[in-house]
Write an enzyme that holds these catalytic residues in place. Structure first.
Site, mmCIF file in Angstrom:
data_model
loop_
_atom_site.group_PDB
_atom_site.id
_atom_site.type_symbol
_atom_site.label_atom_id
_atom_site.label_comp_id
_atom_site.label_asym_id
_atom_site.label_seq_id
_atom_site.Cartn_x
_atom_site.Cartn_y
_atom_site.Cartn_z
ATOM 1 N N THR A 83 1.661 3.613 1.961
ATOM 2 C CA THR A 83 2.405 4.191 2.916
ATOM 3 C C THR A 83 3.490 3.004 3.298
ATOM 4 O OG1 THR A 83 0.960 3.340 4.569
ATOM 5 C CG2 THR A 83 0.633 5.614 3.869
ATOM 6 N N LYS A 84 3.452 1.852 2.642
ATOM 7 C CA LYS A 84 4.267 0.892 3.361
ATOM 8 C C LYS A 84 5.915 1.107 2.925
ATOM 9 C CE LYS A 84 1.016 -1.257 5.398
ATOM 10 N NZ LYS A 84 0.016 -0.415 5.640
ATOM 11 N N ASN A 85 6.777 0.131 3.355
ATOM 12 C CA ASN A 85 8.064 0.053 3.307
ATOM 13 C C ASN A 85 8.429 0.148 1.961
ATOM 14 O OD1 ASN A 85 7.828 0.190 5.993
ATOM 15 N ND2 ASN A 85 9.467 -1.222 6.323
ATOM 16 N N LEU A 86 7.658 -0.820 1.172
ATOM 17 C CA LEU A 86 7.785 -1.033 -0.439
ATOM 18 C C LEU A 86 6.327 -0.639 -1.040
ATOM 19 C CD1 LEU A 86 9.298 -4.073 -2.133
ATOM 20 C CD2 LEU A 86 7.087 -3.204 -2.831
ATOM 21 N N TYR A 108 0.979 -1.037 -0.049
ATOM 22 C CA TYR A 108 -0.034 0.103 0.130
ATOM 23 C C TYR A 108 0.854 1.340 -0.009
ATOM 24 C CZ TYR A 108 -3.298 3.459 1.847
ATOM 25 O OH TYR A 108 -4.145 4.474 2.014
#
Ligand SMILES: Cc1ncc(COP(=O)(O)O)c(C=O)c1O
Length: 406
Positions: free
Chosen positions: A194-197, A192
């Protein structure tokens, strides 16, 4: 004070992702195809998993994992209350019962002693079959998996990890998403925005090879052959529906981003860690602030979030007003999470109140997630720490904040 608003967690997209997306758009195949296959292979190699299945979200990765395990009516699935609704909604979608577990005060992960008690109680009551444990690696910090695996073995249950935050995180030198010995397991990741990837929306499932093969059917209508294999040269028009499957495949446009994001992941992590270290050195030992649990010999967090906890008795304001003060100083923030048992639907459906899980209840009121992403400059980080420390001083329980212009 900063003049521009500091976003909580914007995506970090480079020219490599943009060029690959554009070149994908110029090819004759933009849905699940060669780019998705490459992303799956690259991801499995990175994690050390036998294979990986790209999907449209972490929510769907968890849904098809549970469907592939045959989870349904009469099954009990154990999950923490300190999570996002997605973890619990997928259990409900399959007609199974979610059995919530309180959290550990130090890590805010599922309390494994409570988990053991809850499973025992469910077995004694005898109405539901304990089927799956869903550990959520809160903020990227791995759950203490040793007792979880022991419980799964003792009660012949499967493990479906919600690793939405846990890329890349390690537990006992094992990357989360790599094989868990001795049990049937699956791990769901989120890509998603906002996620790290980030692939805007997207997810990945790793797991026991049999389970993953079954999940692949649930990913695309339960079709015996996917579209790329039907429409390509030499493909056959014929397919059979062998399960009443879902529709949650990833597109090659998303995978085009994912391939390059994965190549940058280690650099992203170094920079997340830089920010975390700076926050820790500013806040550790402060009487009004509690920093998140540190990495140790067993667990290394992916540091998706930096959930700061306020010592509320040291403040003259509550958490909501603290967040308003951050916003006034142009600092974005968030709260992870409003526990599941605070939400009206779950309260009604499961007969719960806010005090049903006392640890999660008490910790929720103290939580503020600070901005955490690889593009934060040292100046940005200082703006955040200055703002937090200033609010803690101005609105200290000892000061007469009503006379202070904040
Ligand atoms: C703990 C947790 N699980 C699952 C999800 C769902 O992820 P997705 O949006 O990829 O479905 C999220 C999303 O923020 C999350 O925080």
């Amino acid at each position: 004070m900063r003049s521009e608003f500091l976003a909580f967690s914007p995506p970090f997209i480079g020219d490599e992702e943009i060029d690959e997306v554009v070149s994908t758009l110029r090819t004759p195949w933009i849905s699940t195809g060669p780019k998705t296959q490459q992303f799956e292979e690259d991801f499995a190699t990175y994690i050390g998993a036998p294979s990986a299945l790209a999907v449209s979200s972490c929510t769907d990765a968890m849904l098809i994992a549970l469907a592939a395990l045959g989870v349904g009516k009469g099954d009990a699935v154990f999950a923490p209350t300190m999570t996002f609704a997605a973890t619990i909604n997928v259990i409900e979608h399959l007609g199974a019962e979610a059995i919530l577990v309180d959290c550990d005060t130090a890590t805010l992960n599922m309390n494994t002693v409570e988990l053991a008690r809850t499973i025992e109680r469910t077995v004694e009551e005898g109405h539901l079959k304990p089927t799956v444990i869903m550990p959520v690696h809160y903020s990227g910090r791995p759950v203490d998996m040793a007792p979880v695996v022991d419980l799964a073995k003792r009660y012949s249950m499967a493990i479906v990890e919600d690793a939405a935050h846990a890329l890349p995180a390690t537990y006992a030198d094992r990357l989360i998403g790599s094989p868990i010995e001795g049990v049937t397991w699956a791990t769901a990741f989120s890509f998603y925005a906002t996620k790290n990837l980030c692939t805007a929306e997207g997810g990945m499932l790793t797991g026991t090879p049999d389970l993953l093969e079954e999940a692949a059917l649930w990913r695309l209508h339960g079709m015996s052959r996917d579209a790329w294999n039907r429409y390509g040269k030499g493909g056959s028009w014929y397919y059979e529906i062998v399960r009443p499957g879902f529709k949650c495949n990833m597109t090659d446009i998303q995978a085009a981003m994912g391939i390059h994001q994965l190549q940058k992941l280690n650099w992203f992590q170094e920079n997340r860690k830089r920010v975390v270290d700076a926050y820790n050195s500013a806040f550790d030992g402060h009487p009004s602030l509690q920093t998140p649990a540190k990495d140790d010999e067993v667990s290394n967090s992916a540091w998706h979030l930096y959930p700061l906890r306020l010592q509320l008795d040291q403040f003259s304001i509550d958490r909501a007003a603290f967040i308003d003060q951050l916003t006034e100083r142009n600092i974005g923030s968030s709260v992870h999470f409003i526990p599941i048992h605070f939400h009206p639907w779950f309260q009604k459906h499961y007969g719960l109140t806010e005090s049903s899980f006392p640890v999660a209840e008490a910790q929720f009121h103290r939580l503020v997630s600070l901005p955490l992403h690889p593009a934060l400059s040292d100046d940005d980080v200082k703006d955040v720490t200055d703002a937090v420390l200033e609010i803690a001083e101005v609105f200290s329980a000892d000061s007469d904040s009503s006379s202070v212009e904040a």
